[in-house]
Design a protein around this motif. Structure first.
Motif, PDB file in Angstrom:
ATOM      1  N   ILE A 440      -2.817   3.224   3.231  1.00  0.00           N
ATOM      2  CA  ILE A 440      -4.049   4.005   3.424  1.00  0.00           C
ATOM      3  C   ILE A 440      -3.994   5.139   4.360  1.00  0.00           C
ATOM      4  N   HIS A 441      -3.480   4.774   5.443  1.00  0.00           N
ATOM      5  CA  HIS A 441      -3.149   5.893   6.474  1.00  0.00           C
ATOM      6  C   HIS A 441      -2.495   7.008   6.088  1.00  0.00           C
ATOM      7  N   ALA A 442      -1.389   7.156   5.309  1.00  0.00           N
ATOM      8  CA  ALA A 442      -0.613   8.172   5.008  1.00  0.00           C
ATOM      9  C   ALA A 442      -1.467   8.698   3.880  1.00  0.00           C
ATOM     10  N   LEU A 443      -2.109   8.216   2.773  1.00  0.00           N
ATOM     11  CA  LEU A 443      -2.892   8.724   1.735  1.00  0.00           C
ATOM     12  C   LEU A 443      -3.962   9.497   2.438  1.00  0.00           C
ATOM     13  N   LEU A 444      -4.833   9.200   3.189  1.00  0.00           N
ATOM     14  CA  LEU A 444      -5.917   9.881   3.800  1.00  0.00           C
ATOM     15  C   LEU A 444      -5.468  10.976   4.420  1.00  0.00           C
ATOM     16  N   SER A 445      -4.343  10.721   5.354  1.00  0.00           N
ATOM     17  CA  SER A 445      -3.771  11.826   6.225  1.00  0.00           C
ATOM     18  C   SER A 445      -3.487  12.998   5.528  1.00  0.00           C
ATOM     19  N   ARG A 446      -2.996  12.708   4.064  1.00  0.00           N
ATOM     20  CA  ARG A 446      -2.289  13.765   3.386  1.00  0.00           C
ATOM     21  C   ARG A 446      -3.322  14.461   2.859  1.00  0.00           C
ATOM     22  N   LEU A 447      -4.484  13.753   2.225  1.00  0.00           N
ATOM     23  CA  LEU A 447      -5.675  14.489   1.887  1.00  0.00           C
ATOM     24  C   LEU A 447      -6.416  15.492   2.597  1.00  0.00           C
ATOM     25  N   LEU A 448      -6.500  15.088   3.982  1.00  0.00           N
ATOM     26  CA  LEU A 448      -7.114  15.694   4.847  1.00  0.00           C
ATOM     27  C   LEU A 448      -6.180  16.928   5.229  1.00  0.00           C
ATOM     28  N   ALA A 449      -5.009  16.621   5.498  1.00  0.00           N
ATOM     29  CA  ALA A 449      -4.132  17.907   5.864  1.00  0.00           C
ATOM     30  C   ALA A 449      -3.966  18.944   4.756  1.00  0.00           C
ATOM     31  N   SER A 450      -4.137  18.514   3.384  1.00  0.00           N
ATOM     32  CA  SER A 450      -3.857  19.528   2.128  1.00  0.00           C
ATOM     33  C   SER A 450      -5.153  20.494   2.288  1.00  0.00           C
ATOM     34  N   ASP A 505      -9.723  11.613  12.707  1.00  0.00           N
ATOM     35  CA  ASP A 505      -8.758  10.788  13.618  1.00  0.00           C
ATOM     36  C   ASP A 505      -8.518   9.555  12.930  1.00  0.00           C
ATOM     37  N   LEU A 506      -7.129   9.285  12.203  1.00  0.00           N
ATOM     38  CA  LEU A 506      -7.056   8.165  11.498  1.00  0.00           C
ATOM     39  C   LEU A 506      -5.911   7.198  12.211  1.00  0.00           C
ATOM     40  N   SER A 507      -5.981   7.509  13.547  1.00  0.00           N
ATOM     41  CA  SER A 507      -4.819   6.606  14.310  1.00  0.00           C
ATOM     42  C   SER A 507      -5.076   5.223  14.212  1.00  0.00           C
ATOM     43  N   GLN A 508      -6.590   4.872  14.253  1.00  0.00           N
ATOM     44  CA  GLN A 508      -6.777   3.394  14.507  1.00  0.00           C
ATOM     45  C   GLN A 508      -7.167   2.872  13.063  1.00  0.00           C
ATOM     46  N   ILE A 509      -7.058   3.750  12.242  1.00  0.00           N
ATOM     47  CA  ILE A 509      -7.629   3.015  10.581  1.00  0.00           C
ATOM     48  C   ILE A 509      -6.957   1.703  10.260  1.00  0.00           C
ATOM     49  N   ALA A 510      -5.405   1.581  10.813  1.00  0.00           N
ATOM     50  CA  ALA A 510      -4.978   0.070  10.543  1.00  0.00           C
ATOM     51  C   ALA A 510      -5.539  -0.948  11.110  1.00  0.00           C
ATOM     52  N   ALA A 511      -6.060  -0.706  12.324  1.00  0.00           N
ATOM     53  CA  ALA A 511      -6.540  -1.775  13.304  1.00  0.00           C
ATOM     54  C   ALA A 511      -7.998  -2.007  12.761  1.00  0.00           C
ATOM     55  N   ALA A 512      -8.554  -1.141  12.104  1.00  0.00           N
ATOM     56  CA  ALA A 512      -9.865  -1.067  11.587  1.00  0.00           C
ATOM     57  C   ALA A 512      -9.905  -2.142  10.237  1.00  0.00           C
ATOM     58  N   ILE A 513      -8.948  -1.690   9.432  1.00  0.00           N
ATOM     59  CA  ILE A 513      -8.672  -2.549   8.135  1.00  0.00           C
ATOM     60  C   ILE A 513      -8.739  -3.856   8.643  1.00  0.00           C
ATOM     61  N   SER A 514      -7.728  -4.264   9.712  1.00  0.00           N
ATOM     62  CA  SER A 514      -7.431  -5.508  10.178  1.00  0.00           C
ATOM     63  C   SER A 514      -8.510  -6.184  10.489  1.00  0.00           C
ATOM     64  N   SER A 515      -9.351  -5.605  11.409  1.00  0.00           N
ATOM     65  CA  SER A 515     -10.551  -6.363  12.044  1.00  0.00           C
ATOM     66  C   SER A 515     -11.671  -6.483  10.851  1.00  0.00           C
ATOM     67  N   GLN A 516     -11.626  -6.011   9.700  1.00  0.00           N
ATOM     68  CA  GLN A 516     -12.740  -6.019   8.793  1.00  0.00           C
ATOM     69  C   GLN A 516     -12.998  -7.188   8.029  1.00  0.00           C
ATOM     70  N   HIS A 517     -11.591  -8.194   8.111  1.00  0.00           N
ATOM     71  CA  HIS A 517     -11.676  -9.324   7.436  1.00  0.00           C
ATOM     72  C   HIS A 517     -11.880  -9.452   5.824  1.00  0.00           C
ATOM     73  N   ASP A 518     -13.223  -9.594   5.733  1.00  0.00           N
ATOM     74  CA  ASP A 518     -13.506  -9.742   4.227  1.00  0.00           C
ATOM     75  C   ASP A 518     -14.074  -8.594   3.513  1.00  0.00           C
ATOM     76  N   GLN A 519     -13.666  -7.243   4.245  1.00  0.00           N
ATOM     77  CA  GLN A 519     -13.687  -5.982   3.726  1.00  0.00           C
ATOM     78  C   GLN A 519     -12.750  -5.324   3.654  1.00  0.00           C
ATOM     79  N   GLY A 520     -11.477  -5.956   4.147  1.00  0.00           N
ATOM     80  CA  GLY A 520     -10.101  -5.099   4.230  1.00  0.00           C
ATOM     81  C   GLY A 520      -8.926  -6.113   4.385  1.00  0.00           C
ATOM     82  N   ILE A 521      -7.894  -5.547   3.817  1.00  0.00           N
ATOM     83  CA  ILE A 521      -6.460  -6.016   4.088  1.00  0.00           C
ATOM     84  C   ILE A 521      -5.445  -5.273   4.116  1.00  0.00           C
ATOM     85  N   THR A 522      -4.529  -5.469   5.197  1.00  0.00           N
ATOM     86  CA  THR A 522      -3.449  -4.551   5.226  1.00  0.00           C
ATOM     87  C   THR A 522      -2.240  -5.148   4.124  1.00  0.00           C
ATOM     88  N   LEU A 523      -1.382  -4.319   3.986  1.00  0.00           N
ATOM     89  CA  LEU A 523      -0.211  -4.587   3.092  1.00  0.00           C
ATOM     90  C   LEU A 523       0.394  -5.705   3.563  1.00  0.00           C
TER      91      LEU A 523
END
Length: 558
Positions: A440-450, A505-523
């Motif tokens: 997700i981090h790479a995907l959203l970063s690529r979209l914004l950078a485009s 600023d997506l630097s903390q998005i992986a941590a945000a996904i991990s902390s969402q519990h029932d609304q997010g999951i990391t690979l």
């Protein structure tokens, strides 16, 4: 013509039966079409009628534009012909000798009339069930050859035959230029239905292609590989295994390609030296995607077996919160992953889930159409880029103009397509779009950078507002070659994530996904669950993990 189109769309999408259409056809008047009659009878719901009516009006508009263009071209040709005739007569008058009586000028010969029976081509048949060739290009509805609507036959007026234009006239050159960019005349989408082909016990390079495909389906193979001077191979549970003892000669490979040559949706013919990738419906075994590459005049082919059966979200083993994406009424959901990770299957499964749960008008824009959808509670229109629309952008605009409730787009290739999909979701449509990305981090970063920096802030605000969820998936082999299972990184877009996107600023998005519990999951969490459940071994998780140190202890298992 409206009644013919509307009846065919209603019957094909199984909204009403052909018997119901024929039973109420006698109540159709100049001011009341068949849809309105069925609404009054309580058979057709008003909301569905409005959706179908919008679709039919679009077809009528295309027909009107084509007729207008044809009339303008005919007028220009007639004017040019008249001018040429006057100039010819004047030249003869000047060249005539004075001493001889005037000779009667020979009347120019009329060109042969252009054959046109006035019928619109729909799957090769007109509304009377006869073969016809139409000068008008309209989008057709697949699967309607057998529909009989005799009560709706209008009284037609044969059009005046258009004279052929001289080779030197500009309108002829314009017509040639227009035909070069026109879509194919055949708009059918073949399903591959027919008498089932039985899978043989063993395969050989001489085995007909249909039987090879039946064999692949029987043993849950996803791909067939045909290479010259090699054994025929198939991909099963992610592994490529040979399935013949003998090697395939170039001649046998050419024969296998000839067998599928007549099954392409648009009548495409295989040409030597031309690489291509297209879908086809092979009678008795279903739809496939054939990719052919040439090297020094010798072809190689790979065949993707397209899933024919409907799936459920539960069977995909997506995180439970992902099921809520099908309950949305608007917004954008991105489905990403590497090639051959099942992204299209996931997108179509969402569409089928929506069909089963509520009335909706669904339009797809695909590159190309793979699995065919059947909507029993609403209407569905599948369009293929290059077959029904010229581009993804044109397909999105058409879906928006037709008032689609749900838009499925496969797959994103440029920012113009993404911008239009964001506009569609902002206008009230629910959009599912397939794209590429490994997390997700790479995907959203690529979209914004485009996006150019000058407009990046406004784009980020729009994306944060409309993006409702992201799924990045991979297919991982199950232990002991028992198939494939989906591992994914997924999230709902919460207010916290939306603020990160707005700030770019997506630097903390992986941590945000991990902390969402029932609304997010990391690979990595998803892979860990697959290992702990016994579906995959740790080495497969180590190969795919975002942080493979987590699975370092499994590295020496192989």
């Amino acid at each position: 013509m409206r009644n013919q189109y509307m009846a065919k769309v209603l019957v094909y999408n199984k909204i009403v039966t052909e018997e119901q259409v024929n039973a109420y056809s006698g109540q159709v008047t100049d001011s009341k079409d068949i849809g309105q009659v069925l609404v009054e009878a309580g058979i057709l719901k008003p909301a569905i009628y409005q959706k179908v009516l919008a679709y039919v009006r679009d077809l009528e508009a295309k027909n009107a534009q084509a007729e207008s263009a044809a009339a303008a071209n005919a007028a220009a040709i007639a004017a040019a012909k008249e001018k040429a005739a006057k100039e010819t007569a004047k030249a003869k008058e000047q060249a005539r000798p004075a001493a001889k009586p005037a000779a009667k000028a020979e009347a120019p010969k009329e060109p042969a009339p252009v054959s046109n029976d006035g019928g619109l081509q729909i799957e090769g048949n007109d509304i009377y069930g006869k073969s016809s060739i139409s000068a008008n290009e309209v989008e057709t509805v697949a699967g309607l050859e057998s529909t009989q609507l005799a009560e709706f036959k209008p009284t037609t007026v044969e059009p005046e035959p258009a004279p052929a234009a001289p080779a030197t006239q500009a309108p002829a050159a314009a017509a040639v230029e227009e035909s070069a960019s026109a879509l194919p005349e055949r708009f059918a989408v073949e399903s591959g239905e027919g008498a089932p082909v039985q899978a043989p016990e063993t395969l050989a390079p001489t085995t007909p292609l249909a039987e090879m495909i039946a064999f692949a389906r029987k043993f849950n193979a996803t791909d067939i590989y045909l290479y010259p001077d090699r054994q025929v191979a198939m991909r099963q549970s992610g592994n490529i295994v040979p399935v013949t003892e003998d090697i395939m000669s170039v001649d046998e490979l050419s024969r296998r390609l000839d067998e599928v040559g007549d099954c392409f949706d648009d009548g495409y013919k295989i040409s030597q030296g031309e690489n291509f990738s297209k879908t086809a419906g092979v009678p008795g075994v279903g739809r496939i995607r054939l990719s052919v590459t040439w090297f020094e005049g010798v072809p190689s082919a790979s065949i993707r077996i397209i899933q024919a059966e409907s799936a459920s979200l539960e069977s995909l083993y997506l995180p439970p919160f992902c099921e809520s994406f099908a309950e949305l009424t608007s917004g954008l959901v991105l489905i990403a992953g590497p090639s051959f990770s099942g992204r299209t299957t996931t997108m179509l499964t969402y569409a089928e889930t929506i069909m089963r749960s509520r009335e909706a008008y669904i339009q797809t824009v695909e590159k190309p159409i793979e699995r065919l959808l059947r909507n029993t509670t609403g209407a569905v229109a599948q369009r293929e880029v290059g077959l029904h629309v010229h581009s993804g952008v044109e397909g999105i605009k058409l879906a928006v103009n037709n008032g689609a409730d749900v838009i499925l787009f496969d797959h994103l290739e440029n920012m113009e397509e993404l911008s239009l999909l964001l506009q569609a979701s902002n206008a009230g449509a629910l959009v599912f779009a397939v794209t590429t990305g490994n997390n997700i981090h790479a995907l959203l970063s690529r979209l914004l950078a485009s996006v150019p920096e000058a407009s990046r802030t406004s784009f980020a605000y729009t994306l944060a507002e409309q993006l409702k969820g992201v799924i990045v998936q991979q297919l991982v082999p199950v232990v002991q070659n028992q198939g494939l299972i989906l591992a994914c990184e997924a999230m709902k877009v919460t207010s916290t994530v939306a603020n990160m996107i707005r700030k770019n600023d997506l630097s903390q998005i992986a941590a945000a996904i991990s902390s969402q519990h029932d609304q997010g999951i990391t690979l990595d969490d998803s892979l860990q669950k697959c290992v702990e459940s016994g579906y995959i071994d740790g080495f497969e998780a180590w190969k795919r993990a975002y942080d493979n140190r987590r699975f370092a202890s499994y590295r020496s298992a192989k």
